[in-house]
Design a protein around this motif. Structure first.
Motif, mmCIF file in Angstrom:
data_model
loop_
_atom_site.group_PDB
_atom_site.id
_atom_site.type_symbol
_atom_site.label_atom_id
_atom_site.label_comp_id
_atom_site.label_asym_id
_atom_site.label_seq_id
_atom_site.Cartn_x
_atom_site.Cartn_y
_atom_site.Cartn_z
ATOM 1 N N GLY A 57 0.818 -1.214 0.000
ATOM 2 C CA GLY A 57 0.000 0.000 0.000
ATOM 3 C C GLY A 57 0.850 1.261 0.000
ATOM 4 O O GLY A 57 0.605 2.184 -0.781
ATOM 5 N N VAL A 58 1.852 1.297 0.875
ATOM 6 C CA VAL A 58 2.739 2.466 0.937
ATOM 7 C C VAL A 58 3.490 2.633 -0.381
ATOM 8 O O VAL A 58 3.609 3.745 -0.909
ATOM 9 C CB VAL A 58 3.727 2.335 2.116
ATOM 10 C CG1 VAL A 58 4.740 3.473 2.093
ATOM 11 C CG2 VAL A 58 2.976 2.335 3.446
ATOM 12 N N ALA A 59 3.989 1.524 -0.921
ATOM 13 C CA ALA A 59 4.754 1.593 -2.177
ATOM 14 C C ALA A 59 3.872 2.056 -3.334
ATOM 15 O O ALA A 59 4.256 2.952 -4.106
ATOM 16 C CB ALA A 59 5.362 0.223 -2.492
ATOM 17 N N PHE A 60 2.693 1.472 -3.463
ATOM 18 C CA PHE A 60 1.792 1.862 -4.547
ATOM 19 C C PHE A 60 1.340 3.310 -4.393
ATOM 20 O O PHE A 60 1.197 4.045 -5.378
ATOM 21 C CB PHE A 60 0.571 0.937 -4.590
ATOM 22 C CG PHE A 60 0.885 -0.458 -5.048
ATOM 23 C CD1 PHE A 60 1.929 -0.716 -5.922
ATOM 24 C CD2 PHE A 60 0.124 -1.530 -4.594
ATOM 25 C CE1 PHE A 60 2.219 -2.003 -6.333
ATOM 26 C CE2 PHE A 60 0.397 -2.823 -5.003
ATOM 27 C CZ PHE A 60 1.456 -3.062 -5.875
ATOM 28 N N GLY A 61 1.089 3.715 -3.133
ATOM 29 C CA GLY A 61 0.675 5.096 -2.902
ATOM 30 C C GLY A 61 1.743 6.089 -3.310
ATOM 31 O O GLY A 61 1.451 7.194 -3.768
ATOM 32 N N HIS A 62 3.008 5.683 -3.138
ATOM 33 C CA HIS A 62 4.126 6.552 -3.522
ATOM 34 C C HIS A 62 4.368 6.525 -5.036
ATOM 35 O O HIS A 62 4.636 7.571 -5.648
ATOM 36 C CB HIS A 62 5.390 6.100 -2.794
ATOM 37 C CG HIS A 62 6.615 6.891 -3.146
ATOM 38 N ND1 HIS A 62 6.757 8.232 -2.827
ATOM 39 C CD2 HIS A 62 7.759 6.547 -3.798
ATOM 40 C CE1 HIS A 62 7.925 8.670 -3.263
ATOM 41 N NE2 HIS A 62 8.550 7.664 -3.865
ATOM 42 N N LEU A 63 4.260 5.351 -5.631
ATOM 43 C CA LEU A 63 4.552 5.212 -7.049
ATOM 44 C C LEU A 63 3.381 5.607 -7.947
ATOM 45 O O LEU A 63 3.586 6.053 -9.075
ATOM 46 C CB LEU A 63 4.949 3.760 -7.350
ATOM 47 C CG LEU A 63 6.219 3.253 -6.664
ATOM 48 C CD1 LEU A 63 6.407 1.762 -6.902
ATOM 49 C CD2 LEU A 63 7.446 4.037 -7.165
ATOM 50 N N LEU A 64 2.156 5.436 -7.447
ATOM 51 C CA LEU A 64 0.958 5.732 -8.248
ATOM 52 C C LEU A 64 0.037 6.694 -7.500
ATOM 53 O O LEU A 64 -1.132 6.379 -7.238
ATOM 54 C CB LEU A 64 0.216 4.427 -8.561
ATOM 55 C CG LEU A 64 1.018 3.337 -9.292
ATOM 56 C CD1 LEU A 64 0.248 2.026 -9.287
ATOM 57 C CD2 LEU A 64 1.328 3.792 -10.720
ATOM 58 N N PRO A 65 0.531 7.874 -7.143
ATOM 59 C CA PRO A 65 -0.296 8.802 -6.349
ATOM 60 C C PRO A 65 -1.565 9.235 -7.066
ATOM 61 O O PRO A 65 -2.606 9.440 -6.434
ATOM 62 C CB PRO A 65 0.644 9.984 -6.110
ATOM 63 C CG PRO A 65 1.649 9.914 -7.218
ATOM 64 C CD PRO A 65 1.844 8.454 -7.489
ATOM 65 N N GLY A 66 -1.496 9.378 -8.395
ATOM 66 C CA GLY A 66 -2.671 9.803 -9.142
ATOM 67 C C GLY A 66 -3.807 8.801 -9.056
ATOM 68 O O GLY A 66 -4.979 9.173 -8.885
#
Length: 342
Positions: free
Chosen positions: A19-28
């Protein structure tokens, strides 16, 4: 217990990291999902909570609701912890840790706001997610449903006065649309849907109901893990940008969760309640209605406030921390039953 359930803690840890990684990599992407809301209730999260709780509600025979009075001691303990202990203990912990011990490590202009957010979080007992925790502890489903419904009714009249008193405000703005919609989405509608489904399955045969429950059981846990990915994805940037602040805010929340869960568990043991009631009672006493808390904090202090961040920290640690409480409740069943008052 299935292999999947046995390794649940591992899946939880992996989902938090993802979740943290995806939130950082795919913020849009996560920003788009996060804005899909009505009255500050996120609809994708609401769907996942439905997938978690409807299978559990299908198990409940509403004809048995009349028997809930035999668990009056468990209900009394939970109400005492939720409304007479929890908000006030959090106020004390907030001022001790955030207002005093950690004061020099936090932004000075946000101290009061952080404490306010913690108080708002503690003043709203959990609703929907309690069904998940109760199911994982093999809790009494009729007791759980009755307790949640009673807490919802009390929350409508008690939330605003308690928060106003503890924050020293003459009046607060309660996000009634969020409160009403959340109760409808997470309690009323799922109960109706689940009972229609239960009756339809039983009309076919008891085996049809058993087969359905066995099939959808993994779906509840998968939805739980997907909710974790979303919640941590929504706040991935905040976690990476302010790790120290989030860690410090988590301290009083963690203490409060374990203190209130332990208090409710021990009081039920002393009162002589069965373990299947004490488990959900402890979990209801410790968890929070984070949708309402976040909405109230934003309404009162603004989206970028310390209060809003404090409630969001509560959201982030809710699932993994409550799973540890579930683990402790399950592992201590023998000890509980051995010393339960008759």
């Amino acid at each position: 217990m299935s292999l999947f359930e046995r390794w649940l803690s591992l899946w939880v840890a992996l989902c938090i990291i993802a979740g943290v990684a995806f939130g950082h990599l795919l913020p849009g992407l996560f920003q788009a999902i996060g804005t899909a809301e009505v009255a500050r209730v996120n609809l994708p999260v609401a769907v996942l909570i439905w997938l978690m709780i409807v299978p559990m509600l299908v198990k409940i025979d509403f004809a048995a609701l009349g028997q809930v009075t035999k668990h009056w001691r468990g209900i009394g303990v939970t109400l005492f912890v939720n409304w007479a202990v929890k908000p006030f203990s959090m106020a004390l912990l907030g001022w001790l840790f955030i207002g005093y011990l950690f004061r020099g490590l936090l932004p000075a202009d946000q101290i009061d706001s952080y404490v306010a957010g913690l108080i708002i979080l503690a003043a709203a007992p959990c609703t929907a997610m309690v069904f998940v925790w109760s199911n994982l502890t093999k809790g009494e489903p009729v007791f759980t449903l009755s307790q949640v419904a009673l807490n919802d009714a009390i929350m409508i009249v008690a939330f605003a006065p308690i928060v106003a008193f503890l924050l020293g405000l003459s009046a607060i703005t309660v996000p009634w649309d969020t409160l009403v919609l959340s109760v409808a989405l997470y309690i009323v509608v799922p109960v109706i849907v689940s009972q229609i489904l239960r009756r339809a399955l039983l009309a076919r045969s008891p085996a049809a109901l058993d087969g359905f429950l066995k099939t959808v059981q993994p779906l509840s846990l998968i939805a739980l893990l997907a909710t974790l990915v979303l919640l941590f994805g929504f706040q991935g940037e905040q976690i990476l940008a302010q790790p120290l602040v989030i860690a410090l805010l988590a301290v009083p929340i963690l203490i409060q969760v374990y203190f209130n869960a332990g208090l409710a568990y021990l009081l039920n043991r002393v009162a002589g309640e069965a373990h299947c009631v004490a488990g959900p009672s402890a979990l209801i006493g410790a968890s929070n209605f984070f949708e309402l808390a976040v909405a109230a904090a934003i309404s009162l202090f603004g989206f970028q406030s310390g209060a809003a961040l404090a409630t969001v920290v509560g959201v982030l640690i809710e699932v993994p921390v409550m799973l540890t409480v579930v683990f402790l409740v399950n592992r201590s069943k023998g000890w509980y039953e051995a010393g339960r008052a008759s």
